[in-house]
Design an enzyme around this catalytic site. Structure first.
Site, PDB file in Angstrom:
ATOM      1  N   HIS A 193     -40.046 -16.659  -2.399  1.00 49.14           N
ATOM      2  CA  HIS A 193     -39.324 -17.603  -1.368  1.00 49.14           C
ATOM      3  C   HIS A 193     -40.798 -18.053  -0.707  1.00 49.14           C
ATOM      4  O   HIS A 193     -41.289 -18.557  -0.308  1.00 49.14           O
ATOM      5  CB  HIS A 193     -38.168 -17.994  -0.865  1.00 49.14           C
ATOM      6  CG  HIS A 193     -37.959 -19.413   0.016  1.00 49.14           C
ATOM      7  ND1 HIS A 193     -36.967 -20.171  -0.668  1.00 49.14           N
ATOM      8  CD2 HIS A 193     -38.156 -19.169   1.983  1.00 49.14           C
ATOM      9  CE1 HIS A 193     -37.246 -21.403   0.965  1.00 49.14           C
ATOM     10  NE2 HIS A 193     -37.817 -20.185   2.159  1.00 49.14           N
ATOM     11  N   HIS A 223     -37.856 -15.326   7.547  1.00 47.24           N
ATOM     12  CA  HIS A 223     -39.386 -15.244   6.896  1.00 47.24           C
ATOM     13  C   HIS A 223     -40.191 -16.370   8.344  1.00 47.24           C
ATOM     14  O   HIS A 223     -39.418 -17.222   8.806  1.00 47.24           O
ATOM     15  CB  HIS A 223     -38.644 -15.875   5.838  1.00 47.24           C
ATOM     16  CG  HIS A 223     -38.384 -17.043   5.379  1.00 47.24           C
ATOM     17  ND1 HIS A 223     -37.337 -17.450   5.547  1.00 47.24           N
ATOM     18  CD2 HIS A 223     -38.450 -18.558   4.510  1.00 47.24           C
ATOM     19  CE1 HIS A 223     -36.815 -18.186   5.569  1.00 47.24           C
ATOM     20  NE2 HIS A 223     -37.866 -19.381   5.126  1.00 47.24           N
ATOM     21  N   HIS A 274     -28.881 -20.895   4.455  1.00 44.43           N
ATOM     22  CA  HIS A 274     -28.328 -22.152   4.784  1.00 44.43           C
ATOM     23  C   HIS A 274     -26.696 -22.426   4.083  1.00 44.43           C
ATOM     24  O   HIS A 274     -26.716 -21.651   3.648  1.00 44.43           O
ATOM     25  CB  HIS A 274     -29.148 -23.078   4.297  1.00 44.43           C
ATOM     26  CG  HIS A 274     -30.472 -23.095   4.752  1.00 44.43           C
ATOM     27  ND1 HIS A 274     -30.781 -24.346   4.979  1.00 44.43           N
ATOM     28  CD2 HIS A 274     -31.570 -22.189   4.579  1.00 44.43           C
ATOM     29  CE1 HIS A 274     -31.965 -23.813   5.825  1.00 44.43           C
ATOM     30  NE2 HIS A 274     -32.890 -22.979   4.979  1.00 44.43           N
ATOM     31  N   HIS A 310     -40.936 -19.550   7.347  1.00 43.34           N
ATOM     32  CA  HIS A 310     -40.792 -21.176   7.476  1.00 43.34           C
ATOM     33  C   HIS A 310     -39.946 -21.278   9.136  1.00 43.34           C
ATOM     34  O   HIS A 310     -39.329 -20.453   9.442  1.00 43.34           O
ATOM     35  CB  HIS A 310     -39.439 -21.065   6.759  1.00 43.34           C
ATOM     36  CG  HIS A 310     -40.203 -21.735   5.605  1.00 43.34           C
ATOM     37  ND1 HIS A 310     -39.649 -21.526   4.332  1.00 43.34           N
ATOM     38  CD2 HIS A 310     -41.003 -21.254   5.040  1.00 43.34           C
ATOM     39  CE1 HIS A 310     -40.403 -21.675   2.774  1.00 43.34           C
ATOM     40  NE2 HIS A 310     -41.566 -21.469   3.801  1.00 43.34           N
ATOM     41  N   ASP A 316     -33.579 -17.621   3.218  1.00 40.11           N
ATOM     42  CA  ASP A 316     -33.635 -18.082   1.963  1.00 40.11           C
ATOM     43  C   ASP A 316     -33.686 -17.767   0.599  1.00 40.11           C
ATOM     44  O   ASP A 316     -34.504 -18.329  -0.479  1.00 40.11           O
ATOM     45  CB  ASP A 316     -34.691 -19.674   2.557  1.00 40.11           C
ATOM     46  CG  ASP A 316     -34.067 -20.054   3.502  1.00 40.11           C
ATOM     47  OD1 ASP A 316     -33.153 -20.309   4.090  1.00 40.11           O
ATOM     48  OD2 ASP A 316     -35.262 -20.419   3.834  1.00 40.11           O
ATOM     49  N   ASP A 337     -37.686 -23.808  10.017  1.00 40.47           N
ATOM     50  CA  ASP A 337     -36.663 -24.315  10.781  1.00 40.47           C
ATOM     51  C   ASP A 337     -35.521 -22.201  10.916  1.00 40.47           C
ATOM     52  O   ASP A 337     -34.754 -22.365  11.216  1.00 40.47           O
ATOM     53  CB  ASP A 337     -35.287 -24.528   9.374  1.00 40.47           C
ATOM     54  CG  ASP A 337     -35.824 -24.138   7.946  1.00 40.47           C
ATOM     55  OD1 ASP A 337     -37.035 -23.419   7.544  1.00 40.47           O
ATOM     56  OD2 ASP A 337     -34.662 -23.858   7.021  1.00 40.47           O
ATOM     57  N   HIS A 338     -36.677 -21.296  10.285  1.00 43.60           N
ATOM     58  CA  HIS A 338     -35.484 -20.135  10.704  1.00 43.60           C
ATOM     59  C   HIS A 338     -36.373 -19.690  11.851  1.00 43.60           C
ATOM     60  O   HIS A 338     -36.043 -18.645  12.657  1.00 43.60           O
ATOM     61  CB  HIS A 338     -36.242 -18.954   9.260  1.00 43.60           C
ATOM     62  CG  HIS A 338     -35.341 -19.449   8.398  1.00 43.60           C
ATOM     63  ND1 HIS A 338     -34.134 -18.732   8.028  1.00 43.60           N
ATOM     64  CD2 HIS A 338     -35.199 -20.805   7.142  1.00 43.60           C
ATOM     65  CE1 HIS A 338     -32.992 -19.489   6.749  1.00 43.60           C
ATOM     66  NE2 HIS A 338     -34.197 -20.805   6.651  1.00 43.60           N
TER      67      HIS A 338
END
Ligand SMILES: [Zn+2]
Length: 267
Positions: A115, A57, A174, A59, A136, A61-62
């Site tokens: 999400h 996705h 995570h 975001h 996530d 941090d991905h």
């Protein structure tokens, strides 16, 4: 097929998935590309054998390593669910198969919006082993927050993942298991959490990704048990008139209680 988790950032997992047939590999959410590249090299995977990137996705941090991946490994496809994903070359949709990437590995895209609306889980099967990259959406004994979606969408996502074969190994985005289990223990019976609690008691810094199956999640994950009478009974005192016979309402209430941070049990 081999799946190698690579810890990146504070608590994220990137992954390297390698074909046992031709040795080719893809990266999944390689936020920190130099670290994942180094891990691939130490596994004996040559740069030529790194053939693509799967993004769960948008975001940061991905997907935050995608530009670096594109410059380090030019002309490799970068897959994902929307054009919000940096350096995207191939937008995928639900049920799409990516069978020309890794020999002997069938990759199926599973759209799981909630999400984020562009969230894709990737199911991987080599005919024997199978696993799912859940980003996530699904965590060990938990779910992602509903940033861009509604409870009924997370319910549909969990139903889709729950329908995968029992032995499907869960590879999540995570390491959140400790906090998740503290919440789950307030909702589920002790016996249902025994396996994961035992792992955490043996090693409080345990890597929990790649350890549990979809069958385990159906048992130790309350977000997969929204139709379970025992879960509904546990939630009754928090329901405030909500109809817990509606599984999406149960999903919404579980998420609200987890977000509140007050419902916890010692494990
Ligand atoms: Zn996210």
């Amino acid at each position: 097929m081999k799946v190698h988790p690579v810890p990146v950032r504070d608590d994220n997992y990137a992954y390297i998935v390698q074909s046992s047939v031709d040795g080719k590999a893809v990266f999944v959410d390689p936020y920190d590309v130099p670290t994942v590249h180094k891990a691939a090299s130490s596994l004996g995977i040559s740069d030529d054998n790194i053939v693509g990137l799967l993004t769960t996705h948008h975001h940061h941090d991905h997907s935050g390593g995608n530009e670096k991946f594109a410059s380090t490994f030019p002309n490799r496809p970068i897959f994902g669910g929307s054009n919000q994903i940096p350096a995207l070359t191939n937008q995928v949709k639900d049920s799409q198969k990516l069978n020309d990437l890794l020999q002997g590995v069938e990759i199926t895209c599973l759209a799981t919006p909630c999400h984020t609306q562009d969230h894709i889980c990737y199911h991987l099967s080599d005919g024997g082993e199978n696993g799912v990259m859940t980003g996530d959406t699904l965590f060990i004994s938990g779910s992602g927050r509903f940033f861009e979606g509604q409870p009924h969408e997370m319910l549909a996502a969990m139903d889709k993942l729950s329908a995968l074969p029992d032995n499907t190994i869960v590879y999540c985005g995570h390491e959140y298991t400790k906090a998740n289990v503290a919440f789950s223990a307030a909702v589920l019976d002790k016996d249902d959490l025994k396996k994961v609690v035992d792992q955490l008691k043996a090693d409080s810094n345990a890597v929990t990704t790649g350890v549990y199956s979809i069958a385990d999640e159906r048992r130790h994950n309350p977000f997969m048990r929204c139709r379970d009478p025992a879960v509904k009974t546990k939630l009754t005192k928090y329901a405030e008139g909500k109809n817990l016979d509606d599984p999406a309402t149960v999903m919404g209430l579980l998420r609200q209680l987890k977000n509140d941070g007050t419902l916890k049990a010692n494990i």
